[in-house]
Design a protein around this motif. Structure first.
Motif, mmCIF file in Angstrom:
data_model
loop_
_atom_site.group_PDB
_atom_site.id
_atom_site.type_symbol
_atom_site.label_atom_id
_atom_site.label_comp_id
_atom_site.label_asym_id
_atom_site.label_seq_id
_atom_site.Cartn_x
_atom_site.Cartn_y
_atom_site.Cartn_z
ATOM 1 N N GLU A 191 9.867 22.724 -52.336
ATOM 2 C CA GLU A 191 10.245 21.572 -53.143
ATOM 3 C C GLU A 191 9.014 21.002 -53.835
ATOM 4 O OE1 GLU A 191 13.398 20.221 -53.651
ATOM 5 O OE2 GLU A 191 13.981 22.110 -52.735
ATOM 6 N N SER A 192 9.208 20.477 -55.044
ATOM 7 C CA SER A 192 8.110 19.932 -55.824
ATOM 8 C C SER A 192 8.357 18.455 -56.081
ATOM 9 C CB SER A 192 7.989 20.685 -57.152
ATOM 10 O OG SER A 192 7.866 22.073 -56.933
ATOM 11 N N ASP A 193 7.306 17.761 -56.502
ATOM 12 C CA ASP A 193 7.430 16.334 -56.763
ATOM 13 C C ASP A 193 8.312 16.054 -57.977
ATOM 14 O OD1 ASP A 193 5.896 15.614 -54.615
ATOM 15 O OD2 ASP A 193 4.027 15.598 -55.741
ATOM 16 N N THR A 194 8.162 16.865 -59.023
ATOM 17 C CA THR A 194 8.902 16.626 -60.248
ATOM 18 C C THR A 194 9.555 17.925 -60.719
ATOM 19 O OG1 THR A 194 7.063 17.176 -61.710
ATOM 20 C CG2 THR A 194 7.201 14.885 -60.940
ATOM 21 N N ASP A 251 6.894 20.182 -62.182
ATOM 22 C CA ASP A 251 6.153 20.957 -61.184
ATOM 23 C C ASP A 251 6.982 22.145 -60.699
ATOM 24 O OD1 ASP A 251 3.981 19.255 -61.273
ATOM 25 O OD2 ASP A 251 4.751 17.965 -59.673
ATOM 26 N N TYR A 252 8.260 21.880 -60.445
ATOM 27 C CA TYR A 252 9.155 22.944 -59.990
ATOM 28 C C TYR A 252 9.237 24.058 -61.027
ATOM 29 C CZ TYR A 252 13.476 25.379 -58.790
ATOM 30 O OH TYR A 252 14.400 26.339 -58.503
ATOM 31 N N LYS A 276 6.282 26.397 -60.996
ATOM 32 C CA LYS A 276 6.331 27.329 -59.865
ATOM 33 C C LYS A 276 7.366 28.419 -60.117
ATOM 34 C CE LYS A 276 4.877 23.906 -56.430
ATOM 35 N NZ LYS A 276 5.316 23.108 -55.259
ATOM 36 N N TYR A 290 16.526 16.772 -59.282
ATOM 37 C CA TYR A 290 15.137 16.579 -59.702
ATOM 38 C C TYR A 290 15.056 15.538 -60.817
ATOM 39 C CZ TYR A 290 12.494 20.143 -57.150
ATOM 40 O OH TYR A 290 11.833 20.842 -56.184
#
Length: 205
Positions: free
Chosen positions: A78-81, A84-85, A88, A134
């Motif tokens: 999982e990413s912050d935003t 960011d996701y 990745k 998200y």
């Protein structure tokens, strides 16, 4: 996705059908439209009618074969935003088998297959819900513009991969450029093409 009847088969019979289909699709990798469900059934030692008991059509069978052979990523953390996701997700470096690579090339050569992969496979309700989650978190953080429709934004994001593919086709680019184009389109999705003060300037004109 295959029908439930296929999932009830023994693993050995499932694999026999998938192997037969992979052989047929790869043999006709430059002419997907000429690949034959009849020959797949013969290769697998089953009736043609059975194929349609297990799959909705040839494309459905193809995607089942592709999904069973494509590189499977580790669970993406999982990413912050969403931004960011996305970085990745785009940056995943996957090692596929030769069969997986051959099947992926068939998809890249056939617009209808790629469109089906994006809109019928990737853009599933679960995937869209993940994107909306998200976006909702980003909205709470105050980093989204006011009035953004989260459902529309999630759908738009899910189509970027297909648009990057179409761009490569239209500009006769090698598909190795697809990731580069995808990154550029993703940045445009998140940050737009107008400057922050553009709205005020446009309304004055």
């Amino acid at each position: 996705m295959p029908k439930k009847t296929f999932l009830k088969l023994t693993p050995e019979k499932q694999q026999r059908i998938l192997n037969a289909a992979a052989d047929e699709f790869i043999e006709y990798k430059d002419q997907y439209e000429k690949s034959s469900v009849n020959r797949i059934a013969d290769r697998a030692g089953i009736s043609v009618g059975s194929i349609y008991k297990y799959f909705y059509d040839k494309d459905d069978l193809f995607f089942c074969v592709f999904n069973s052979n494509k590189a499977q990523p580790q669970t993406l953390a999982e990413s912050d935003t969403l931004y960011d996701y996305s970085k990745k997700e785009i940056g995943l470096d996957l090692e596929a088998s030769q069969v997986g690579n051959d099947l992926a090339n068939i998809i890249f050569q056939n617009t209808s297959l790629f469109q089906g992969l994006v809109f019928s496979d990737t853009a599933t309700p679960d995937y869209l819900e993940k994107l909306k989650d998200y976006l909702a978190k980003d909205q709470k953080r105050g980093i989204l513009k006011d009035g953004i429709d989260l459902e529309v934004a999630a759908y738009l994001y899910s189509t970027i991969e297909f648009n990057a593919y179409q761009y490569c086709i239209a500009h006769d680019l090698d598909f190795s450029k697809d990731t580069e184009i995808l990154r550029k389109m993703t940045d445009m999705f998140f940050f737009g093409i107008y400057r922050d003060d553009a709205e005020a300037k446009i309304k004055k004109e």
